[in-house]
Enzyme design. Structure first.
Site, mmCIF file in Angstrom:
data_model
loop_
_atom_site.group_PDB
_atom_site.id
_atom_site.type_symbol
_atom_site.label_atom_id
_atom_site.label_comp_id
_atom_site.label_asym_id
_atom_site.label_seq_id
_atom_site.Cartn_x
_atom_site.Cartn_y
_atom_site.Cartn_z
ATOM 1 N N PRO A 247 -21.417 26.696 -5.321
ATOM 2 C CG PRO A 247 -19.152 26.938 -5.821
ATOM 3 C CD PRO A 247 -20.418 27.718 -5.660
ATOM 4 C CG ASP A 425 -19.436 28.978 -0.844
ATOM 5 O OD1 ASP A 425 -18.917 28.556 -1.883
ATOM 6 O OD2 ASP A 425 -19.886 30.143 -0.732
ATOM 7 C CG HIS A 426 -15.509 23.285 -3.327
ATOM 8 N ND1 HIS A 426 -14.228 23.527 -2.882
ATOM 9 C CD2 HIS A 426 -15.499 21.995 -3.766
ATOM 10 C CE1 HIS A 426 -13.485 22.443 -3.050
ATOM 11 N NE2 HIS A 426 -14.232 21.508 -3.573
ATOM 12 N NE ARG A 427 -19.300 30.920 -3.802
ATOM 13 C CZ ARG A 427 -20.327 31.757 -3.748
ATOM 14 N NH1 ARG A 427 -20.535 32.609 -4.741
ATOM 15 N NH2 ARG A 427 -21.142 31.759 -2.701
#
Length: 453
Positions: A247, A425-427
């Site tokens: 994501p 990386d939205h994680r």
């Protein structure tokens, strides 16, 4: 007998292409002789023998592709062993202990390499079409026979209505000799009537020539298929994986780089006197990113799926620079960029770019990157969004410095502004952290003395 196996020469390599054999069966091989050049997903590597013997057999020809660990040749060391999967135990030991590239990072030479040989970066380019022919010779022969059969007009299935087929049987007309003018090349009654009026010899001659059906149904774009080489296959696989499984989000800010450009001009004037390499805008951006990453370690990170997921915070700042090499996109790494002066970053960037264009990059040149900078400003691109280079957590896309109207001390003035877009990386990286990193980076670019301090 020693099995020479396809080694793992980079952390992303899954298979390799034999670019050129430098020995032929029956040749004597001394320790240190170069046996073969192997094209990996990142470079061309020379494969050296570290045991003497006679090259007994080549199992993968030039242009052939083999997965990691596959036997590509056999070296007769006089032991009398027939080789194979259960052959000389030294092969396995050599594969475990010595099948690695002579690189800066030993982990890039992980097991899976070839017994009886070692690898290093090659200075020669792969032969033309080297990656295009990846099937074994037997498969290639079978494919050629299949292609020949397909190309035969008599072997083609001709589409026709049941009525046309019945009439053709009654009149003794072979539909393989009748060109179709209907949709998709279908043979219609009019085609049969016209064919029936021609003598059989004429119909046979027409059948041996390319029919209008093939011309009508061919791809009108006239494409030419260019098979992927190892670099393009890896780029395709990794970026598809990144964009579909990670994501990602992006944030953009613009920096007034008037002072940065003026500082660069002064630096290059001083460096010219000592015959040192010039500093580019990208060198200054790399140094600024390194300092910003040191200030925001959460961006100098990567995602780990271990357990229930974890963020890996990296203690060192290794910045990859995207280079458009002749073989495709590669991302060599400038190590410890936060501890290096701009002049050293400039020299290292030139070295890596030169080696990339010559296809001489070694496995260690790609290892352990923690962040990537991709700059298209030299092409006049003002703004773009890059895809995160896994397993890294973020990438910066840098555009061109373009003159724009801006308010300076209450008045409108034309200033050079450069847009920087961070994709993360939205994680592991939230929007606020990305914004804070970008604000620090813009502050450094607008106050460039802090970059070289």
């Amino acid at each position: 007998m020693i099995d020479i196996r396809m080694p793992r020469l980079s952390d992303t390599m899954e298979d390799g292409v034999v670019a050129a054999w430098l020995k032929k069966p029956g040749d004597a091989v001394a320790e240190g002789d170069v046996l073969v050049e192997i094209e990996t997903d990142k470079a061309v590597m020379e494969f050296e023998a570290y045991e003497a013997g006679i090259l007994a057999a080549i199992l993968v020809p030039e242009g052939g592709n083999a997965p990691i660990g596959a036997v590509i040749a056999r070296l007769d060391d006089g032991s009398g062993d027939g080789g194979g999967d259960n052959g000389d135990e030294r092969s396995g030991a050599a594969a475990e202990g010595r099948g690695s590239a002579d690189a800066d990072e030993p982990e890039n030479g992980s097991p899976g390499g070839g017994g009886g040989a070692r690898a290093r970066a090659a200075g020669t380019a792969p032969q033309a079409g080297g990656a295009a022919s990846t099937a074994p010779s037997g498969a290639a022969d079978a494919g050629a026979r299949g292609a020949a059969a397909t190309a035969s007009p008599a072997a083609e299935r001709r589409f026709a209505t049941p009525l046309v087929r019945r009439l053709a049987r009654e009149r003794g007309v072979d539909l393989a000799s009748v060109p179709g003018s209907g949709p998709g090349g279908r043979i219609v009654r009019r085609d049969l009537e016209e064919a029936s009026a021609r003598p059989p010899a004429v119909r046979a001659a027409e059948a041996s020539a390319p029919s209008p059906t093939h011309l009508a149904t061919a791809d009108e774009r006239e494409p030419i298929a260019v098979p992927f080489d190892a670099v393009r296959r890896t780029t395709s696989r990794r970026l598809t994986e990144s964009s579909t499984t990670t994501p990602q989000f992006s944030v953009t800010s613009a920096a007034d780089v008037g002072e940065l450009l003026a500082l660069r001009q002064r630096l290059n004037a001083a460096l010219a006197a000592s015959d040192a390499p010039k500093v580019s805008v990208n060198d200054l951006v790399v140094r600024a990113c390194a300092l910003a990453l040191r200030a925001h370690p959460g961006v100098n990170a990567s995602y780990s799926p271990e357990g229930q997921g974890a963020t890996l915070l990296h203690g060192r700042v290794h910045i990859g620079i995207a280079v458009a090499a002749p073989g495709g996109l590669v991302v060599p790494v400038i190590r410890d960029a936060d501890r290096a002066p701009v002049s050293r970053i400039a020299a290292e960037a030139r070295r890596l770019a030169t080696r990339a264009h010559e296809r001489k990059l070694g496995a260690g040149d790609f290892a352990a990157g923690t962040f990537t900078v991709s700059n298209l400003g030299m092409y006049g691109v003002e703004h773009f969004t890059a895809i995160v280079n896994p397993p890294q957590g973020a990438i910066l896309a840098v555009g061109a410095a373009t003159p724009e109207p801006a308010v300076v001390d209450g008045t409108v003035a034309v200033r050079p502004r450069m847009r920087c877009t961070l994709t993360a990386d939205h994680r592991i990286i939230d929007g606020a952290l990305a914004a804070e990193f970008l604000a620090t980076l813009i502050g450094l670019l607008e106050n460039p003395l802090r970059i070289i301090a």
